[in-house]
Each structure stands twice: as C-alpha cells, then as structure tokens.
Enzyme design. Structure first.
Site, mmCIF file in Angstrom:
data_model
loop_
_atom_site.group_PDB
_atom_site.id
_atom_site.type_symbol
_atom_site.label_atom_id
_atom_site.label_comp_id
_atom_site.label_asym_id
_atom_site.label_seq_id
_atom_site.Cartn_x
_atom_site.Cartn_y
_atom_site.Cartn_z
ATOM 1 N N MET A 30 0.848 -1.194 0.000
ATOM 2 C CA MET A 30 0.000 0.000 0.000
ATOM 3 C C MET A 30 0.888 1.250 0.000
ATOM 4 O O MET A 30 0.434 2.343 0.321
ATOM 5 C CB MET A 30 -0.936 -0.009 1.213
ATOM 6 C CG MET A 30 -1.873 -1.226 1.192
ATOM 7 S SD MET A 30 -3.420 -0.989 2.064
ATOM 8 C CE MET A 30 -2.841 -0.763 3.711
ATOM 9 N N LEU A 33 6.799 3.208 1.527
ATOM 10 C CA LEU A 33 7.738 2.102 1.709
ATOM 11 C C LEU A 33 8.746 2.341 2.823
ATOM 12 O O LEU A 33 9.199 3.461 3.036
ATOM 13 C CB LEU A 33 8.500 1.863 0.404
ATOM 14 C CG LEU A 33 7.638 1.622 -0.840
ATOM 15 C CD1 LEU A 33 8.529 1.352 -2.049
ATOM 16 C CD2 LEU A 33 6.646 0.491 -0.628
ATOM 17 N N HIS A 37 9.522 -3.318 3.314
ATOM 18 C CA HIS A 37 9.032 -3.503 1.939
ATOM 19 C C HIS A 37 10.202 -3.777 0.989
ATOM 20 O O HIS A 37 10.086 -4.584 0.066
ATOM 21 C CB HIS A 37 8.328 -2.233 1.447
ATOM 22 C CG HIS A 37 7.061 -1.890 2.160
ATOM 23 N ND1 HIS A 37 6.935 -0.762 2.942
ATOM 24 C CD2 HIS A 37 5.854 -2.505 2.189
ATOM 25 C CE1 HIS A 37 5.711 -0.699 3.422
ATOM 26 N NE2 HIS A 37 5.028 -1.745 2.997
ATOM 27 N N ARG A 187 2.514 2.601 9.558
ATOM 28 C CA ARG A 187 1.710 3.278 10.586
ATOM 29 C C ARG A 187 2.551 3.824 11.732
ATOM 30 O O ARG A 187 2.044 4.597 12.539
ATOM 31 C CB ARG A 187 0.638 2.324 11.130
ATOM 32 C CG ARG A 187 -0.447 2.024 10.107
ATOM 33 C CD ARG A 187 -1.634 1.307 10.728
ATOM 34 N NE ARG A 187 -2.775 1.276 9.828
ATOM 35 C CZ ARG A 187 -3.095 0.260 9.022
ATOM 36 N NH1 ARG A 187 -2.352 -0.834 9.005
ATOM 37 N NH2 ARG A 187 -4.166 0.331 8.232
HETATM 38 O O1 PAF Z 1 0.041 -5.848 3.554
HETATM 39 C C1 PAF Z 1 -0.428 -4.919 2.865
HETATM 40 O O2 PAF Z 1 0.191 -3.889 2.660
HETATM 41 C C2 PAF Z 1 -1.810 -5.067 2.244
HETATM 42 O O3 PAF Z 1 -2.661 -5.759 3.097
HETATM 43 C C3 PAF Z 1 -1.783 -5.723 0.845
HETATM 44 C C4 PAF Z 1 -1.279 -7.152 0.895
HETATM 45 C C5 PAF Z 1 -0.909 -4.907 -0.081
HETATM 46 C C6 PAF Z 1 -3.197 -5.761 0.271
HETATM 47 O O4 PAF Z 1 -3.725 -4.481 0.118
#
Ligand code: PAF
Length: 287
Positions: A30, A33, A37, A187
């Site tokens: 989402m 980053l 990530h 977050r």
């Molecule tokens: O883990 C996340 O960031 C989200 O739940 C995902 C897997 C990208 C789905 O929106």
C-alpha cells in the site's frame, strides 16, 4: 523502472513477459515504503527475473472509522526507493478501475480469517484477499512476497492461493525491525515521540516470551501471562489480543506449546493500532 497505471496494460505486459519465459515476482504493497518492503523486493529479486510492486491503498480492507483517509502516501519517494531496491515495474492502479461501480465479487477465506485480527477487524481480510486475488489476476506472477509481520495475512493468502489454484509460490520475508526492536510499519509514522517509546512494549513482550521459551518454559498460559504483563506495564498501551496459536491454522494452543508456535499481539498505542509477532523456536526469527 516503469510505472503502469492501467489494468489492461499491466495484463498485456505480464502476458508478454510470460511468453518470453520470464519469471515474475510480485510484491503487493500500500506504499509509503520502508526497509521491510524493500526486503520483499530483494527477496522477489532472488527468485524472479522481473519484479513488479503494486502500490494501492485498498479501500475495502479498511472499515468505516479506520485510517483510510490518513494512511500515509508519497508516490515519488516510493518510486525512488523501489527502483533502488531492484523493482522493475510499479503497478499503481486507480480505485475506480480496481473496483468498478457495480463490483460485487468477494474472496473470503472463512476460518483463518475470523481468528485474532479477524475478530477485531471483521471485514479486513475479505478486503485483503479480494484485492490480492484481483492483483494476482492482473500481474500473473510466479512468486508473490509478503511480510511475516502480517503473519495471519500471509497464512490466509497462502490458503487462498492453494484453495483457488492460483499456481503462485508464496514467499514470506522475516520481520524488519528498527534498531530498538520496533517492527517496521508505515503506521509507525502516526506515533508521537512518547508513543514511539511506549510502542516498544510489543516487541519487548515477544522477546520476554522467546527468552522464557529458550529457558524451557512450554506452558502456554505462562507464556501468555508473561507477554500480558509486559504489554500492560504502560497505561498508554491498550491490548487488543495476545494469540498463542499454530502458525498455519491459527488455532489456539492450550496446554504445552510445540516447537513452532506463533505468538501474535495487537495493541493500540494512543490512536495507533500496532501488531507484532514471533515464532518460538524459529531460528530465522530476528531478535
Ligand atoms: O500488507 C499490505 O500492505 C496489504 O494488506 C496488501 C497485501 C498490499 C493488500 O492491500
């Protein structure tokens, strides 16, 4: 690195890559980053010839009153970080194209999706599995990489992938932590300096359980109590759950824990909800 916004363009690109015999690794995110990530991109790179990362803040996994509107976003920063980590294509679709106005299809993994996180966020996993299913059909990956921090999400996606015969290998990367132990999360940016300190209770509680386990403690209730004690030391930390479960089925473990047991915690620190977990006896779990 290329940025693709349209679904049909991404599908055509995936088809062309597959026809050319290239292996596609996929990292759904989402955005906003962090190093966690980037680890997912690096893991995808080890397995695949081409790495696609999606950036899409998926509205269906947020319930009313959750943080959809304020979820942090910074596309230009993400683009630079993703390219540096070895991403080849960013797929960044619009919500309107992902969910046409009369969209009415859902994917739901029943049992696994109702435990722990599912009990506190009853519509969350249905949103996650639906968007990941859509993304799998668009990106057509050979591999998809998820983070161990969202352990229940990873288990649910694995089950969905098997049950619906997606034919994709699901890889899970270890939790990336800040130097003081806090699990990395987009977050974390919501936390004030004071809350950031209090948030360390989550990782500390898990380290306590790991130490007890290493010293021979196997009683599930004793491990639970030790985690709870650590978490409730501060009044700022409000515990949602402490789960001592099988890492694949998410069924609770009562009595003695076995060699692979997941301890998952969720707590609110101020208005920020955080999760963390550890697999006891797992040497790959970073401390
Ligand atoms: O883990 C996340 O960031 C989200 O739940 C995902 C897997 C990208 C789905 O929106």
């Amino acid at each position: 690195m290329t940025v693709i916004e349209s679904i049909i363009t991404m599908q055509k690109e995936a088809e062309a890559l597959r026809s050319a015999g290239r292996r596609i690794g996929f990292v759904p995110t989402m955005g906003y980053l962090h190093e966690g990530h980037l680890d997912l991109i690096r893991l995808a790179r080890k397995h695949a010839d081409v790495v696609v990362m999606s950036i899409f803040v998926n509205p269906t996994q947020f319930a009313a009153g959750e943080d959809l509107e304020r979820y942090p976003r910074n596309f230009e920063r993400d683009r630079t970080l993703a390219a540096e980590a070895g991403c080849d294509i960013i797929f960044a679709p619009s919500a309107g194209e992902m969910y046409p106005a009369d969209d009415s299809s859902w994917i739901s993994v029943e049992e696994l999706g109702s435990a722990l996180e599912g009990a506190f966020r009853p519509t969350h996993f249905r949103g996650v599995t639906t968007v990941v299913g859509k993304l799998f059909n668009i990106v057509r990956p050979h591999y998809a990489v998820f983070g161990q921090k969202d352990a229940q999400q990873a288990a649910i996606i694995r089950r969905m992938t098997r049950d619906l015969h997606f034919g994709i290998d699901i890889l899970v990367a270890p939790i990336r932590r800040e130097i003081d132990g806090l699990a990395m999360s987009s977050r974390n940016t919501y936390l004030s300096d004071q809350e950031r300190k209090e948030a360390l209770a989550l990782s500390r509680s898990l380290r306590t359980a790991e130490t007890l386990f290493a010293q021979g403690e196997r009683r599930s209730h004793a491990l639970y109590r030790a985690v709870e004690e650590e978490l409730t030391r501060s009044e700022t930390v409000q515990v949602d759950y402490i789960g001592i479960v099988d890492p694949d089925s998410f069924l609770p473990i009562e009595g003695d824990v076995g060699p692979r047991t997941l301890i998952a915690v969720a707590a609110r620190v101020g208005s920020t909800r955080l999760i963390d977990n550890t697999i006891l006896g797992d040497e790959a779990t970073p401390s």
